[in-house]
Design an enzyme around this catalytic site. Structure first.
Site, short mmCIF file in Angstrom:
data_model
loop_
_atom_site.label_atom_id
_atom_site.label_comp_id
_atom_site.label_asym_id
_atom_site.label_seq_id
_atom_site.Cartn_x
_atom_site.Cartn_y
_atom_site.Cartn_z
N HIS A 114 49.15 45.36 39.73
CA HIS A 114 48.43 44.84 40.91
C HIS A 114 49.15 43.65 41.54
O HIS A 114 48.55 42.91 42.32
CB HIS A 114 47.00 44.45 40.53
CG HIS A 114 46.10 45.63 40.27
ND1 HIS A 114 44.86 45.53 39.69
CD2 HIS A 114 46.29 46.96 40.52
CE1 HIS A 114 44.31 46.73 39.60
NE2 HIS A 114 45.16 47.62 40.07
N THR A 182 39.13 45.22 30.23
CA THR A 182 38.97 45.73 31.61
C THR A 182 37.67 46.52 31.72
O THR A 182 37.30 47.24 30.79
CB THR A 182 40.20 46.55 32.08
OG1 THR A 182 39.92 47.13 33.35
CG2 THR A 182 40.59 47.63 31.11
N LEU A 208 34.77 43.02 25.61
CA LEU A 208 33.54 42.29 25.30
C LEU A 208 32.33 43.22 25.36
O LEU A 208 31.43 43.15 24.52
CB LEU A 208 33.38 41.13 26.31
CG LEU A 208 32.45 40.00 25.93
CD1 LEU A 208 32.84 39.35 24.62
CD2 LEU A 208 32.42 38.97 27.06
P1 OAD Z 1 36.64 42.96 35.56
O1 OAD Z 1 36.20 41.58 35.91
O2 OAD Z 1 36.11 44.11 36.35
O3 OAD Z 1 36.29 43.27 34.05
C1 OAD Z 1 36.57 42.37 33.03
C2 OAD Z 1 36.19 43.01 31.71
O4 OAD Z 1 36.57 42.09 30.69
C3 OAD Z 1 34.70 43.28 31.54
O5 OAD Z 1 34.52 44.60 31.02
C4 OAD Z 1 34.24 42.23 30.52
O6 OAD Z 1 33.23 42.73 29.65
C5 OAD Z 1 35.53 41.99 29.76
N1 OAD Z 1 35.61 40.64 29.18
C6 OAD Z 1 35.13 39.48 29.66
N2 OAD Z 1 35.45 38.45 28.85
C7 OAD Z 1 36.18 38.98 27.83
C8 OAD Z 1 36.81 38.45 26.68
N3 OAD Z 1 36.77 37.14 26.40
N4 OAD Z 1 37.48 39.29 25.85
C9 OAD Z 1 37.52 40.64 26.12
N5 OAD Z 1 36.94 41.20 27.19
C10 OAD Z 1 36.29 40.39 28.04
O7 OAD Z 1 38.25 42.94 35.58
P2 OAD Z 1 39.30 44.12 35.65
O8 OAD Z 1 38.79 45.31 34.91
O9 OAD Z 1 40.61 43.57 35.25
O10 OAD Z 1 42.12 44.33 41.33
O11 OAD Z 1 39.32 44.43 37.19
C11 OAD Z 1 40.22 45.39 37.65
C12 OAD Z 1 40.68 45.04 39.02
O12 OAD Z 1 39.58 44.82 39.90
C13 OAD Z 1 41.45 43.74 39.11
O13 OAD Z 1 42.81 43.86 38.75
C14 OAD Z 1 41.34 43.41 40.56
C15 OAD Z 1 39.86 43.65 40.69
O14 OAD Z 1 39.36 43.79 41.92
C16 OAD Z 1 42.70 43.94 42.47
O15 OAD Z 1 42.64 42.80 42.88
C17 OAD Z 1 43.43 45.04 43.17
#
Ligand code: OAD
Length: 238
Positions: A114, A182, A208
């Site tokens: 990204h 993610t 998480l």
């Molecule tokens: P999200 O914010 O959608 O998801 C984060 C995930 O991390 C969730 O499932 C949480 O449960 C988990 N989480 C939170 N804290 C944690 C921890 N301490 N340890 C392990 N897991 C934890 O983020 P992404 O899935 O990365 O794209 O989002 C994907 C994309 O959507 C991003 O790259 C961005 C966004 O819009 C663009 O900007 C194109």
């Protein structure tokens, strides 16, 4: 050990998301109300938003870029860098994160699918380059010196993520696919598990909460990335 490593135990693909950096203090995308100063992130991270209100989009990314100076890789990032150094087979780390915490931890076989906060892209001359500091009004392209045509080298909604061919090839040849931190809400990354499953790879999720694609994984371990990842790496390399 077979369950830990997958069938042949050699070719490893890891996908990370915002939860990977959460324990470093970097806010995730979909936590809390999902808003930034009253705006939905999905309304800022688009080419249309940049045309409509470049100052707003720059302010969002300038704040996140500045924030990088205040955070550091956590034990999970460090464990993945160690895994890359010690893993005997093929290794590819794909991150959706635009922060630089994986490389600061020492990862090198890394794809920022990204894009990266610390890179810019000039819409006048199409060059891409390293960037530090703010990118708001008055930004000059270091290649062609055009003013105010530089945008963050970030993949926005509606744009194609980077290096998909290389990622797809690695997924089609992997024995073990591991998804870390993610939500599984954004494609194409959310579909990587299905490619890996299709070729018979063992699929492990460390998160998480269960992600939206949790049912596609052979195994889900729930907890914080800074704790789960070092423990998993330790066992894998034992
Ligand atoms: P999200 O914010 O959608 O998801 C984060 C995930 O991390 C969730 O499932 C949480 O449960 C988990 N989480 C939170 N804290 C944690 C921890 N301490 N340890 C392990 N897991 C934890 O983020 P992404 O899935 O990365 O794209 O989002 C994907 C994309 O959507 C991003 O790259 C961005 C966004 O819009 C663009 O900007 C194109």
């Amino acid at each position: 050990m077979v369950a830990e490593r997958g069938q042949n135990g050699e070719r490893l693909v890891i996908l990370t998301g915002a939860g990977m950096s959460a324990d470093s203090g970097v806010p995730t995308f979909r936590a809390a109300d999902g808003l930034w100063e009253g705006h939905r992130v999905e309304d800022i991270a688009t080419p249309e938003a940049f045309v409509r209100d470049p100052a707003l989009v720059h302010a969002f990314y300038d704040a996140r870029r500045a924030y990088l100076d205040a955070v550091a890789p956590n034990a999970g990032h460090l464990a993945l860098a160690r895994l890359e150094r010690e893993w005997p087979g093929d290794f590819l780390l794909v991150t959706q994160n635009v922060d630089d915490l994986h490389e600061r931890a020492g990862s090198t076989r890394l794809i920022h699918m990204h894009g990266e906060l610390k890179r810019g892209w000039c819409l006048a001359c199409d060059d891409r380059f390293a960037w530090s500091g703010t990118m708001g009004e008055g930004a000059l392209c270091p290649s062609c010196a055009t003013c105010d045509e530089v945008r963050p080298d970030i993949v926005w909604f509606g744009e194609m993520p980077y290096q998909m061919d290389r990622i797809d090839e690695a997924l089609r040849g992997c024995d073990l696919f591991v998804s870390i931190g993610t939500s599984g809400a954004v494609y194409p990354a959310a579909g990587f598990v299905q490619t890996a499953r299709y070729v018979g790879a063992h699929c492990l999720e460390l998160n998480l909460d269960p992600s939206q694609g949790s049912i596609f994984f052979d195994e889900t371990r729930l907890g914080r990335a800074s704790e789960l990842v070092p423990a998993w790496v330790e066992k894998l390399l034992a």
